[in-house]
Motif scaffolding. Sequence first.
Motif, PDB file in Angstrom:
ATOM      1  N   ALA A  65       0.828  -1.205   0.000  1.00 26.40           N
ATOM      2  CA  ALA A  65       0.000   0.000   0.000  1.00 26.40           C
ATOM      3  C   ALA A  65       0.865   1.259   0.000  1.00 26.40           C
ATOM      4  CB  ALA A  65      -0.925  -0.004   1.214  1.00 26.40           C
ATOM      5  N   THR A  66       1.958   1.229   0.739  1.00 32.94           N
ATOM      6  CA  THR A  66       2.866   2.378   0.791  1.00 32.94           C
ATOM      7  C   THR A  66       3.510   2.623  -0.566  1.00 32.94           C
ATOM      8  OG1 THR A  66       3.331   1.977   3.129  1.00 32.94           O
ATOM      9  CG2 THR A  66       4.912   3.331   1.921  1.00 32.94           C
ATOM     10  N   LYS A  67       3.846   1.552  -1.251  1.00 32.03           N
ATOM     11  CA  LYS A  67       4.409   1.682  -2.595  1.00 32.03           C
ATOM     12  C   LYS A  67       3.384   2.323  -3.541  1.00 32.03           C
ATOM     13  CE  LYS A  67       6.718  -1.864  -3.979  1.00 32.03           C
ATOM     14  NZ  LYS A  67       7.087  -3.183  -4.563  1.00 32.03           N
ATOM     15  N   ALA A  68       2.130   1.905  -3.409  1.00 32.51           N
ATOM     16  CA  ALA A  68       1.065   2.478  -4.235  1.00 32.51           C
ATOM     17  C   ALA A  68       0.871   3.960  -3.920  1.00 32.51           C
ATOM     18  CB  ALA A  68      -0.237   1.716  -4.013  1.00 32.51           C
ATOM     19  N   LEU A  69       1.001   4.320  -2.647  1.00 33.36           N
ATOM     20  CA  LEU A  69       0.861   5.718  -2.244  1.00 33.36           C
ATOM     21  C   LEU A  69       1.912   6.592  -2.923  1.00 33.36           C
ATOM     22  CD1 LEU A  69      -0.327   7.981  -0.474  1.00 33.36           C
ATOM     23  CD2 LEU A  69       1.250   7.257   1.341  1.00 33.36           C
ATOM     24  N   LYS A  70       3.151   6.119  -2.974  1.00 34.19           N
ATOM     25  CA  LYS A  70       4.224   6.876  -3.620  1.00 34.19           C
ATOM     26  C   LYS A  70       3.913   7.109  -5.096  1.00 34.19           C
ATOM     27  CE  LYS A  70       7.992   5.260  -0.631  1.00 34.19           C
ATOM     28  NZ  LYS A  70       9.272   4.502  -0.600  1.00 34.19           N
ATOM     29  N   MET A  71       3.436   6.075  -5.750  1.00 35.60           N
ATOM     30  CA  MET A  71       3.130   6.198  -7.175  1.00 35.60           C
ATOM     31  C   MET A  71       1.932   7.109  -7.405  1.00 35.60           C
ATOM     32  SD  MET A  71       3.739   2.345  -8.566  1.00 35.60           S
ATOM     33  CE  MET A  71       5.339   1.549  -8.381  1.00 35.60           C
ATOM     34  N   HIS A  72       0.926   6.976  -6.562  1.00 34.17           N
ATOM     35  CA  HIS A  72      -0.271   7.812  -6.685  1.00 34.17           C
ATOM     36  C   HIS A  72       0.083   9.285  -6.476  1.00 34.17           C
ATOM     37  CE1 HIS A  72      -4.467   8.998  -6.376  1.00 34.17           C
ATOM     38  NE2 HIS A  72      -4.191   9.612  -5.243  1.00 34.17           N
ATOM     39  N   THR A  73       0.938   9.558  -5.513  1.00 30.92           N
ATOM     40  CA  THR A  73       1.361  10.932  -5.230  1.00 30.92           C
ATOM     41  C   THR A  73       2.115  11.516  -6.415  1.00 30.92           C
ATOM     42  OG1 THR A  73       1.526  10.456  -2.868  1.00 30.92           O
ATOM     43  CG2 THR A  73       2.693  12.396  -3.675  1.00 30.92           C
ATOM     44  N   ALA A  74       2.997  10.724  -7.000  1.00 30.18           N
ATOM     45  CA  ALA A  74       3.780  11.202  -8.141  1.00 30.18           C
ATOM     46  C   ALA A  74       2.897  11.490  -9.345  1.00 30.18           C
ATOM     47  CB  ALA A  74       4.838  10.169  -8.508  1.00 30.18           C
ATOM     48  N   GLU A  75       1.910  10.646  -9.585  1.00 30.95           N
ATOM     49  CA  GLU A  75       1.022  10.826 -10.735  1.00 30.95           C
ATOM     50  C   GLU A  75       0.187  12.094 -10.617  1.00 30.95           C
ATOM     51  OE1 GLU A  75      -1.414   7.441 -11.287  1.00 30.95           O
ATOM     52  OE2 GLU A  75       0.255   6.069 -11.584  1.00 30.95           O
ATOM     53  N   ASN A  76      -0.181  12.454  -9.395  1.00 31.64           N
ATOM     54  CA  ASN A  76      -1.069  13.592  -9.191  1.00 31.64           C
ATOM     55  C   ASN A  76      -0.348  14.882  -8.822  1.00 31.64           C
ATOM     56  OD1 ASN A  76      -4.045  12.497  -9.247  1.00 31.64           O
ATOM     57  ND2 ASN A  76      -2.804  10.938  -8.223  1.00 31.64           N
ATOM     58  N   HIS A  77       0.983  14.807  -8.718  1.00 32.48           N
ATOM     59  CA  HIS A  77       1.800  15.991  -8.452  1.00 32.48           C
ATOM     60  C   HIS A  77       2.971  15.962  -9.418  1.00 32.48           C
ATOM     61  CE1 HIS A  77      -0.433  15.346  -4.709  1.00 32.48           C
ATOM     62  NE2 HIS A  77      -0.348  16.643  -4.547  1.00 32.48           N
ATOM     63  N   PRO A  78       2.897  16.706 -10.518  1.00 32.93           N
ATOM     64  CA  PRO A  78       3.904  16.658 -11.570  1.00 32.93           C
ATOM     65  C   PRO A  78       5.335  16.843 -11.096  1.00 32.93           C
ATOM     66  CG  PRO A  78       2.025  17.965 -12.276  1.00 32.93           C
ATOM     67  CD  PRO A  78       1.825  17.665 -10.813  1.00 32.93           C
ATOM     68  N   LYS A  79       5.541  17.564  -9.998  1.00 33.46           N
ATOM     69  CA  LYS A  79       6.897  17.796  -9.523  1.00 33.46           C
ATOM     70  C   LYS A  79       7.355  16.710  -8.557  1.00 33.46           C
ATOM     71  CE  LYS A  79       6.798  22.826 -10.081  1.00 33.46           C
ATOM     72  NZ  LYS A  79       6.978  24.138  -9.418  1.00 33.46           N
ATOM     73  N   GLY A  80       6.552  15.683  -8.399  1.00 34.08           N
ATOM     74  CA  GLY A  80       6.894  14.603  -7.486  1.00 34.08           C
ATOM     75  C   GLY A  80       7.930  13.673  -8.078  1.00 34.08           C
ATOM     76  N   GLU A  81       8.141  12.555  -7.398  1.00 33.23           N
ATOM     77  CA  GLU A  81       9.135  11.597  -7.838  1.00 33.23           C
ATOM     78  C   GLU A  81       8.749  10.995  -9.181  1.00 33.23           C
ATOM     79  OE1 GLU A  81      10.906   9.000  -4.602  1.00 33.23           O
ATOM     80  OE2 GLU A  81       9.008   9.612  -3.708  1.00 33.23           O
ATOM     81  N   SER A  82       9.763  10.712 -10.002  1.00 35.04           N
ATOM     82  CA  SER A  82       9.505  10.062 -11.281  1.00 35.04           C
ATOM     83  C   SER A  82      10.126   8.679 -11.328  1.00 35.04           C
ATOM     84  CB  SER A  82      10.063  10.912 -12.432  1.00 35.04           C
ATOM     85  OG  SER A  82      11.454  11.107 -12.278  1.00 35.04           O
ATOM     86  N   LEU A  83      10.872   8.318 -10.274  1.00 32.88           N
ATOM     87  CA  LEU A  83      11.499   7.007 -10.201  1.00 32.88           C
ATOM     88  C   LEU A  83      11.192   6.374  -8.853  1.00 32.88           C
ATOM     89  CD1 LEU A  83      15.078   7.828 -11.579  1.00 32.88           C
ATOM     90  CD2 LEU A  83      13.180   6.834 -12.845  1.00 32.88           C
ATOM     91  N   PHE A  84      10.930   5.067  -8.869  1.00 30.82           N
ATOM     92  CA  PHE A  84      10.671   4.323  -7.647  1.00 30.82           C
ATOM     93  C   PHE A  84      11.563   3.092  -7.673  1.00 30.82           C
ATOM     94  CE2 PHE A  84       6.944   6.488  -9.223  1.00 30.82           C
ATOM     95  CZ  PHE A  84       6.638   7.319  -8.157  1.00 30.82           C
ATOM     96  N   VAL A  85      12.598   3.108  -6.857  1.00 28.02           N
ATOM     97  CA  VAL A  85      13.629   2.081  -6.926  1.00 28.02           C
ATOM     98  C   VAL A  85      13.343   0.952  -5.942  1.00 28.02           C
ATOM     99  CG1 VAL A  85      16.100   1.614  -6.713  1.00 28.02           C
ATOM    100  CG2 VAL A  85      15.321   3.802  -7.619  1.00 28.02           C
ATOM    101  N   GLU A  86      13.426  -0.273  -6.438  1.00 30.49           N
ATOM    102  CA  GLU A  86      13.300  -1.462  -5.614  1.00 30.49           C
ATOM    103  C   GLU A  86      14.622  -2.227  -5.659  1.00 30.49           C
ATOM    104  OE1 GLU A  86      10.718  -2.037  -3.727  1.00 30.49           O
ATOM    105  OE2 GLU A  86       9.634  -0.297  -4.473  1.00 30.49           O
ATOM    106  N   GLU A  87      14.624  -3.423  -5.110  1.00 23.82           N
ATOM    107  CA  GLU A  87      15.868  -4.182  -4.969  1.00 23.82           C
ATOM    108  C   GLU A  87      16.534  -4.495  -6.302  1.00 23.82           C
ATOM    109  OE1 GLU A  87      17.443  -8.401  -3.023  1.00 23.82           O
ATOM    110  OE2 GLU A  87      15.405  -7.694  -2.649  1.00 23.82           O
TER     111      GLU A  87
END
Length: 240
Positions: free
Chosen positions: A110-132
């Motif tokens: 759910a936290t991972k989804a939150l990061k992506m949702h935030t980025a999609e709805n805020h253009p200046k947000g993160e554009s990369l989400f790094v995993e292992e």
Amino acid sequence: MIRCLLVDDEQAAIEILKIYLEKTPFLSLAGSTTSPIEALHILTSQNIDLVFLDIHMPDITGLELIKAMPLNTLVILTTAYPDYALDGYDLNIVDYLLKPISLQRFMKAATKALKMHTAENHPKGESLFVEEDHVFVKTEQKGRLIKIYFKDIKYVEGMKNYIAFHWSGGKTLTLHSLSELEKILPSAKFMRIHKSYIVALDEIDLVDAGEVVLRGSGTRIPFGVTYKEAFLNRIKSKLL
């Protein structure tokens, strides 16, 4: 608040997800159903941000439903069949939960989804989400995130305000800086050799004068004066 739809042909599985969802402050329940047909109707008639979706269902599988739902819908797959995991990840799923699902694992997804949702709805947000072993890259197409495994990256090119991932799936542009990317890519696998290039070390086939030649494609990339010494020292350390 992220509006969620729970889809599973077993009502008991839905009830467990409801309990977990109530414990997650940034998630809200928009609906639930045991029918993938009804789920598709809900997805096309309501504003749903995130779907917790079972894969193995009658009539329409979860993977088939994903291909029919709105493009910007985030999906977390849930299933009792681990063999489906690879297929799910090929579709750029946010996460994959194997039943029985623990609250801790649910919260991580759910936290991972939150990061992506935030980025999609805020253009200046993160554009990369790094995993292992991979990175999700936010593209210029709204709501579209592409999963790129580190092993598939050949090199990354800096292009003013953008960077371009050159990988086995082609070329993917995203709004990010090469300097910031350099900090988050695993240093054991990647190295910056020029102000405009980061290369995957395993892809280097030849060092020729002031350039490296990549295997397969024969792409030639120059190494800059600032990075030359560090790069050559690293190469020499691996010589027999």
